[in-house]
Motif scaffolding. Structure first.
Motif, PDB file in Angstrom:
ATOM      1  N   ILE A   1     -22.486  14.000 -25.645  1.00 22.55           N
ATOM      2  CA  ILE A   1     -22.255  15.388 -25.228  1.00 22.55           C
ATOM      3  C   ILE A   1     -22.911  15.647 -23.877  1.00 22.55           C
ATOM      4  CG2 ILE A   1     -22.717  17.817 -25.805  1.00 22.55           C
ATOM      5  CD1 ILE A   1     -22.656  16.941 -28.780  1.00 22.55           C
ATOM      6  N   GLU A   2     -24.150  15.125 -23.702  1.00 18.32           N
ATOM      7  CA  GLU A   2     -24.867  15.331 -22.443  1.00 18.32           C
ATOM      8  C   GLU A   2     -24.122  14.685 -21.279  1.00 18.32           C
ATOM      9  OE1 GLU A   2     -28.859  13.918 -22.921  1.00 18.32           O
ATOM     10  OE2 GLU A   2     -29.313  15.332 -24.523  1.00 18.32           O
ATOM     11  N   VAL A   3     -23.588  13.472 -21.517  1.00 18.50           N
ATOM     12  CA  VAL A   3     -22.824  12.770 -20.470  1.00 18.50           C
ATOM     13  C   VAL A   3     -21.576  13.572 -20.103  1.00 18.50           C
ATOM     14  CG1 VAL A   3     -21.366  10.742 -20.024  1.00 18.50           C
ATOM     15  CG2 VAL A   3     -23.662  10.440 -20.961  1.00 18.50           C
ATOM     16  N   SER A   4     -20.871  14.050 -21.124  1.00 15.86           N
ATOM     17  CA  SER A   4     -19.656  14.841 -20.889  1.00 15.86           C
ATOM     18  C   SER A   4     -19.966  16.127 -20.130  1.00 15.86           C
ATOM     19  CB  SER A   4     -18.983  15.161 -22.220  1.00 15.86           C
ATOM     20  OG  SER A   4     -17.825  15.945 -22.022  1.00 15.86           O
TER      21      SER A   4
ATOM     22  N   LEU B   1     -22.568  16.721 -18.175  1.00 17.56           N
ATOM     23  CA  LEU B   1     -22.981  16.395 -16.806  1.00 17.56           C
ATOM     24  C   LEU B   1     -21.774  16.056 -15.938  1.00 17.56           C
ATOM     25  CD1 LEU B   1     -26.209  14.293 -17.447  1.00 17.56           C
ATOM     26  CD2 LEU B   1     -26.071  16.315 -15.974  1.00 17.56           C
ATOM     27  N   GLU B   2     -20.817  15.329 -16.503  1.00 14.90           N
ATOM     28  CA  GLU B   2     -19.605  14.985 -15.746  1.00 14.90           C
ATOM     29  C   GLU B   2     -18.833  16.247 -15.359  1.00 14.90           C
ATOM     30  OE1 GLU B   2     -18.590  10.495 -17.427  1.00 14.90           O
ATOM     31  OE2 GLU B   2     -17.781  12.245 -18.470  1.00 14.90           O
TER      32      GLU B   2
ATOM     33  N   GLU C   1     -26.087  13.338 -10.476  1.00 16.69           N
ATOM     34  CA  GLU C   1     -25.521  11.987 -10.609  1.00 16.69           C
ATOM     35  C   GLU C   1     -26.598  10.990 -11.012  1.00 16.69           C
ATOM     36  OE1 GLU C   1     -23.489  11.336  -6.902  1.00 16.69           O
ATOM     37  OE2 GLU C   1     -21.564  12.037  -7.737  1.00 16.69           O
ATOM     38  N   GLY C   2     -27.819  11.208 -10.512  1.00 16.64           N
ATOM     39  CA  GLY C   2     -28.936  10.347 -10.910  1.00 16.64           C
ATOM     40  C   GLY C   2     -29.222  10.472 -12.397  1.00 16.64           C
ATOM     41  N   VAL C   3     -29.246  11.717 -12.882  1.00 16.72           N
ATOM     42  CA  VAL C   3     -29.459  11.954 -14.316  1.00 16.72           C
ATOM     43  C   VAL C   3     -28.305  11.373 -15.127  1.00 16.72           C
ATOM     44  CG1 VAL C   3     -29.703  13.724 -16.102  1.00 16.72           C
ATOM     45  CG2 VAL C   3     -30.796  14.059 -13.889  1.00 16.72           C
ATOM     46  N   LEU C   4     -27.072  11.588 -14.635  1.00 17.25           N
ATOM     47  CA  LEU C   4     -25.881  11.085 -15.338  1.00 17.25           C
ATOM     48  C   LEU C   4     -25.917   9.567 -15.457  1.00 17.25           C
ATOM     49  CD1 LEU C   4     -23.054  11.464 -16.588  1.00 17.25           C
ATOM     50  CD2 LEU C   4     -22.120  11.403 -14.274  1.00 17.25           C
TER      51      LEU C   4
END
Length: 251
Positions: A38-41, A43-44, A144-147
């Motif tokens: 969910i976090e990746v989605s 962030l994207e 993007e760094g966090v992603l």
């Protein structure tokens, strides 16, 4: 017409226990992944929005730059006209011609001043837009760094668990094939009702393994006979005896 295999109650119970154990394993893998998918989605989506904002600011800057260039052209044209009128003023024949030329020159001077003011204001606006653009770029870089970090974590978990997860999913589908739709519907409904996803539980210490409500001796005896599917009167979970639960393997 091909005959459909009829499963006994004991086979159904066995497959229910197997299905529950497999789904619990899949739940454990899901817990390992945690909120990462969910976090990746999210962030994207956020980065996509920031890129759209960056593009919009860049387009606004380009638009203001075009506006400045047009004002510069106006200044050039006005300066050329001023030079022309100055030359004409040297050869005036009367006061009326002189006043007419002076009026034209004043108008062109006003045009120049107005264009210069517009250019000054536009340059200030561009400076503000550039600050917003730099902030957006920094935000994108940070996100993007966090992603990338989150993706790296998720990819490692997926790499470590993918083979096992695929095996469990295949076994889960096989176990589901041995259960009728009504029973599967009940199983899935019960699973959704509880955070731990337990739909099938053993009787432990004379109590339901899900809610720990006491199970009467007569009902425990019926559960051990494997002649019908029984549920806990308190939580609605499907009950099986401890021996059956322990003897069913996931593979």
């Amino acid at each position: 017409m091909a005959s459909v295999k009829e499963f006994s109650v004991q086979e159904k119970l066995t497959n229910l226990v197997r299905l529950q154990k497999i789904d619990s394993k899949l739940d454990e893998i899901g817990i390992l992944k945690g909120e990462l998918p969910i976090e990746v989605s999210d962030l994207e989506d956020e980065i996509q929005g920031l890129h759209a904002r960056q593009t919009r600011i860049e387009e606004e800057i380009n638009g203001i730059s075009d506006f400045i260039e047009k004002k510069k052209e106006i200044i050039k044209e006005s300066e050329a006209l001023l030079a022309k009128y100055e030359k004409q003023s040297e050869n005036v024949k009367n006061n009326r011609e002189f006043e007419a030329i002076n009026k034209e020159m004043e108008m062109q001077q006003l045009e120049i001043k107005l264009a210069e003011k517009h250019i000054k204001d536009a340059n200030e606006e561009i400076a503000d837009k550039i600050k917003l653009l730099e902030a957006a770029k920094k935000q994108i870089a940070a996100k993007e760094g966090v992603l990338n970090g989150k993706k790296g974590e998720l990819e490692k978990i997926i790499a470590d668990t993918e083979k096992e997860e695929n095996e469990f999913r295949a076994i889960s589908e096989n176990a589901r094939g041995a259960l009728d739709e009504r029973l599967l519907f009940s199983y899935d409904r019960i699973r959704k009702n509880y955070r731990n996803g337990l739909s099938v539980v053993p009787v432990l210490r004379d109590s339901c393994g899900g809610c720990f409500n006491a199970i009467p001796p007569q009902k425990q005896s019926e559960i051990k006979q494997h002649k019908k599917i029984l549920v806990c009167e308190n939580c609605g979970r499907i009950l099986v005896d401890q021996d059956l639960h322990e003897n069913v393997e996931t593979k």
